[in-house]
Design an enzyme around this catalytic site. Structure first.
Site: not given
Ligand code: PGA
Length: 247
Positions: A67, A136, A143
């Site tokens: 990324d 998370n 995400e």
């Protein structure tokens, strides 16, 4: 998934560097998927040390990072290109043109995502993908809620992720709000995946990865469906899972 249990961050870094070094050494040509963040920093230091100690060349290696932030130029100290140059690329003999990251300053960001995805495929796909995991459950910048079938795409960073990464910036307000990331499908196409998990802050994520269901709400859970995953995890990361199971 195979879990290698190690004592601490140092041991995790040594085990990861040893594994990556052996892949570099054994292959005549290697596509290496790379990650940024705090977790792999020492792995890169040790990998470069091993290469230098034994005169191991990286001239047969191509790298593809997961990324990059949108809006940060390569020379910006918080860009992932800069991170990779600092932690690895300038310490080994890899030609710059063989090190690939998404271009976060591209004018047409969606075209850039497509270009990056095509580049990886054109080069034959990733042989070994190094990964970290977010608290998370994110992998790359995928995400919770990201569909499992995504290729490289543009993402809006969650507040939680911007908060976690604010430590590298002068203020949270300066953390970019967007990034380009390889998708979950791009990551799953790697032939081998090496996931590093270190520290108490990742203990929930590790336990959920091992014990939880496979769901888009916890992106890393998809790794349970990959047939060649090695997790290198330290005692602190394993602690919650270990309290329920005998490992
Ligand atoms: P960290 O990030 O290595 O800085 O904890 C990992 C990730 O968010 O993937």
């Amino acid at each position: 998934m195979r879990v290698i249990q190690v004592k601490d961050y140092e041991e995790m870094s040594e085990a990861a560097a040893t594994l990556l070094f052996s892949r570099v050494k054994e292959a005549s040509s290697l596509s290496l998927g790379l990650a940024t963040g705090g977790t792999p920093e020492e792995t890169y230091t040790r990998l470069a040390e091993k290469a230098n100690k034994s005169n191991q060349s990286f001239s047969h290696v191509n790298t593809y990072n997961l990324d990059e932030y949108v809006g940060l130029a390569p020379e910006h100290p918080n860009s992932y290109r800069y991170y990779m140059d600092q932690h690895l690329f300038t310490k080994i003999d890899i030609p710059k043109e063989q090190t690939h990251l998404p271009n976060g300053t591209a004018v047409e960001l969606r075209n850039e995502c497509n270009r990056y995805e095509r580049l990886i495929k054109r080069d034959g796909g990733i042989d070994v993908q190094l990964l970290g995991i977010g608290a998370n459950g994110h992998i790359g910048f995928n995400e919770p809620g990201t569909p499992f079938n995504t290729g490289t795409h543009l993402v809006e960073l969650t507040d939680e992720t911007r908060e976690a990464n604010a430590r590298y910036f002068s203020a949270k307000a300066n953390v970019p709000t967007k990034a380009i990331t390889m998708g979950i499908a791009s990551i799953m196409e790697a032939k081998e995946i090496v996931l590093l998990v270190s520290g108490q802050s990742k203990a929930h994520a590790f336990a959920q990865l091992m014990d939880g269901e496979i769901t888009e709400e916890f992106p890393a859970s998809i790794l349970n469906n990959h047939d060649n995953v090695t997790i290198i995890a330290d005692e602190a990361a394993i602690s919650l899972h270990a309290s329920k199971h005998v490992l």
